[in-house]
Design a protein around this motif. Structure first.
Motif, short mmCIF file in Angstrom:
data_model
loop_
_atom_site.label_atom_id
_atom_site.label_comp_id
_atom_site.label_asym_id
_atom_site.label_seq_id
_atom_site.Cartn_x
_atom_site.Cartn_y
_atom_site.Cartn_z
N LEU A 1 -13.48 3.56 15.79
CA LEU A 1 -14.62 3.86 15.17
C LEU A 1 -15.65 2.78 15.24
O LEU A 1 -16.81 3.15 15.54
N ALA A 2 -14.97 1.66 15.16
CA ALA A 2 -16.08 0.42 15.11
C ALA A 2 -16.44 0.14 16.49
O ALA A 2 -17.69 -0.21 16.69
N ALA A 3 -15.88 0.72 17.56
CA ALA A 3 -16.22 0.44 18.98
C ALA A 3 -17.09 1.36 19.39
O ALA A 3 -17.85 1.19 20.46
N MET A 4 -16.87 2.92 18.84
CA MET A 4 -17.63 3.73 19.62
C MET A 4 -19.12 4.28 18.66
O MET A 4 -19.91 4.77 19.41
N ILE A 5 -19.41 3.42 17.40
CA ILE A 5 -20.48 3.86 16.67
C ILE A 5 -21.73 3.05 17.26
O ILE A 5 -21.57 2.22 17.87
N ALA A 6 -22.70 3.94 17.58
CA ALA A 6 -23.98 3.42 18.28
C ALA A 6 -24.48 2.60 17.39
O ALA A 6 -25.14 1.35 17.88
N ASP A 7 -24.57 2.85 15.87
CA ASP A 7 -25.38 1.79 15.16
C ASP A 7 -24.63 1.34 13.95
O ASP A 7 -23.92 2.09 13.31
N PRO A 8 -23.95 0.19 14.01
CA PRO A 8 -22.89 -0.36 13.14
C PRO A 8 -23.39 -0.25 11.54
O PRO A 8 -22.56 -0.07 10.81
N GLU A 9 -24.79 -0.31 11.45
CA GLU A 9 -25.04 -0.26 10.02
C GLU A 9 -25.03 1.05 9.45
O GLU A 9 -24.94 1.29 8.05
N ASP A 10 -24.69 2.07 10.40
CA ASP A 10 -24.46 3.32 9.65
C ASP A 10 -23.09 3.57 9.02
O ASP A 10 -22.94 4.22 8.15
N LEU A 11 -22.10 2.51 9.18
CA LEU A 11 -21.02 2.25 8.46
C LEU A 11 -21.18 1.70 7.12
O LEU A 11 -20.17 1.96 6.15
N VAL A 12 -22.31 1.08 7.00
CA VAL A 12 -22.71 0.73 5.58
C VAL A 12 -23.58 1.36 4.79
O VAL A 12 -23.05 1.82 3.69
N ASN B 1 0.96 -1.20 0.06
CA ASN B 1 -0.12 -0.16 -0.14
C ASN B 1 1.05 1.20 0.05
O ASN B 1 1.41 1.48 0.87
N ARG B 2 0.99 1.79 -1.17
CA ARG B 2 1.46 3.26 -1.13
C ARG B 2 0.88 4.36 -1.15
O ARG B 2 1.42 5.46 -1.60
N SER B 3 -0.51 4.40 -0.59
CA SER B 3 -1.18 5.42 -0.28
C SER B 3 -1.49 5.57 1.08
O SER B 3 -0.87 5.04 1.78
N VAL B 4 -2.21 6.46 1.38
CA VAL B 4 -2.62 7.17 2.83
C VAL B 4 -3.84 6.37 3.07
O VAL B 4 -4.61 6.67 4.12
N TYR B 5 -4.34 5.40 2.16
CA TYR B 5 -5.71 4.72 2.58
C TYR B 5 -5.23 3.40 3.61
O TYR B 5 -4.54 2.56 3.08
N SER B 6 -6.24 3.27 4.42
CA SER B 6 -6.25 2.47 5.31
C SER B 6 -6.64 0.85 4.70
O SER B 6 -7.82 1.01 4.20
N GLU B 7 -5.72 -0.25 4.61
CA GLU B 7 -6.39 -1.35 4.12
C GLU B 7 -7.05 -1.99 5.33
O GLU B 7 -7.93 -3.03 4.93
N ARG B 8 -6.84 -1.71 6.55
CA ARG B 8 -7.86 -2.27 7.77
C ARG B 8 -9.02 -1.57 7.90
O ARG B 8 -9.10 -0.34 8.45
N GLN B 9 -10.24 -1.97 7.26
CA GLN B 9 -11.37 -1.32 7.44
C GLN B 9 -12.55 -1.98 8.25
O GLN B 9 -12.38 -3.30 8.23
N PRO B 10 -13.29 -1.38 9.00
CA PRO B 10 -14.44 -1.96 9.55
C PRO B 10 -15.35 -2.90 9.01
O PRO B 10 -15.64 -2.49 7.76
N VAL B 11 -15.60 -4.12 9.47
CA VAL B 11 -16.56 -5.07 8.77
C VAL B 11 -17.77 -5.22 9.75
O VAL B 11 -17.59 -5.36 10.78
N VAL B 12 -18.72 -5.13 9.17
CA VAL B 12 -20.23 -5.10 9.76
C VAL B 12 -20.70 -6.51 9.65
O VAL B 12 -20.81 -7.06 8.39
N SER B 13 -21.08 -7.23 10.63
CA SER B 13 -21.67 -8.40 10.51
C SER B 13 -23.06 -8.55 11.71
O SER B 13 -23.08 -7.83 12.39
N LYS B 14 -23.86 -9.35 11.08
CA LYS B 14 -25.31 -9.49 11.65
C LYS B 14 -25.55 -10.86 12.05
O LYS B 14 -25.12 -11.80 11.77
N ALA C 1 -26.30 -6.00 14.71
CA ALA C 1 -25.20 -5.64 13.77
C ALA C 1 -24.08 -5.38 14.90
O ALA C 1 -24.14 -4.65 16.01
N SER C 2 -22.88 -5.92 14.30
CA SER C 2 -21.50 -5.46 15.15
C SER C 2 -20.38 -5.39 14.33
O SER C 2 -20.33 -5.71 13.20
N ALA C 3 -19.52 -3.94 14.50
CA ALA C 3 -18.67 -3.68 13.73
C ALA C 3 -17.32 -4.41 14.54
O ALA C 3 -17.08 -3.86 15.66
N SER C 4 -16.42 -4.50 13.52
CA SER C 4 -14.90 -4.73 14.11
C SER C 4 -14.06 -4.75 13.13
O SER C 4 -14.27 -4.90 11.89
#
Length: 199
Positions: free
Chosen positions: A160-171, A25-38, A126-129
């Protein structure tokens, strides 16, 4: 000759260290993104023409308490055969409303059939991790190709994944339909229109 040999060994060592990196990864974009599971939780209730009995209502309330029902949970009624009476559905809606939630219009697909004379209450949670975080598998070193480390973004996205109230808002995010935008921007308008005063 010794100086040249040491320089050659140092150059080879740096090249081997650079080739050993698995991060491309040569950009400033993170490869580690939150994943939402139901996860779906189901409870079948006896709902005849007489509605929902008090014992079934107590069972439903106890089930909600055991699940610690709260904001972010989706509650729906699955009644494919339309065997449950409107009185029973109204009773379920009243119990769900006591937890500060509303009944969702569409129920998710669950395993098994709903028996005749019963209706299924489904709680979707839903949960985010961020999988793989933190990642300290590769030692930090000087990278002449400007690649980010494998642990890059883990701290921000995990928080971000730990503090968000509704994980579906990430989607999908929140829908602004039905909101009065003029009222929502009233405070900003008052701040911008305020005349600057001085002593």
């Amino acid at each position: 000759m010794r100086i040249v040999s040491m320089a050659l060994i140092t150059a080879l060592g740096l090249s081997v260290a650079a080739c050993g990196s698995t991060t491309a990864n040569r950009s400033v974009y993170s490869e580690r993104q939150p994943v939402v599971s139901k996860t779906n939780f189901v409870l079948d209730l006896s709902a005849g023409n007489g509605g929902l009995s008090s014992s079934e209502q107590n069972r439903l309330s106890g089930w909600f308490d055991a699940l610690d029902l709260g904001y972010g949970d989706r509650v729906s009624i699955d009644d494919p055969s339309y065997s449950a009476s409107p009185v029973a559905k109204t009773a379920v809606e009243a119990i769900v409303a006591s937890y500060g939630l509303l009944i969702s219009e569409t129920a998710p697909v669950t395993e098994g059939n709903v028996p005749a004379g019963q209706m299924r209450v489904v709680v979707t949670r839903a949960s985010a991790s961020v999988p793989g975080c933190p990642d300290y598998s590769y030692r930090s070193h000087t990278d002449f190709q400007a690649r980010t480390s494998e642990n890059y973004g883990c701290g921000t996205n995990s928080t971000l994944a730990a503090m968000i109230a509704d994980p579906e808002d990430l989607v999908r995010g929140q829908n602004a339909d039905g909101e009065d935008q003029s009222r929502a921007s009233k405070a900003i308008r008052a701040y911008r229109d305020k005349k600057v005063g001085g002593q």
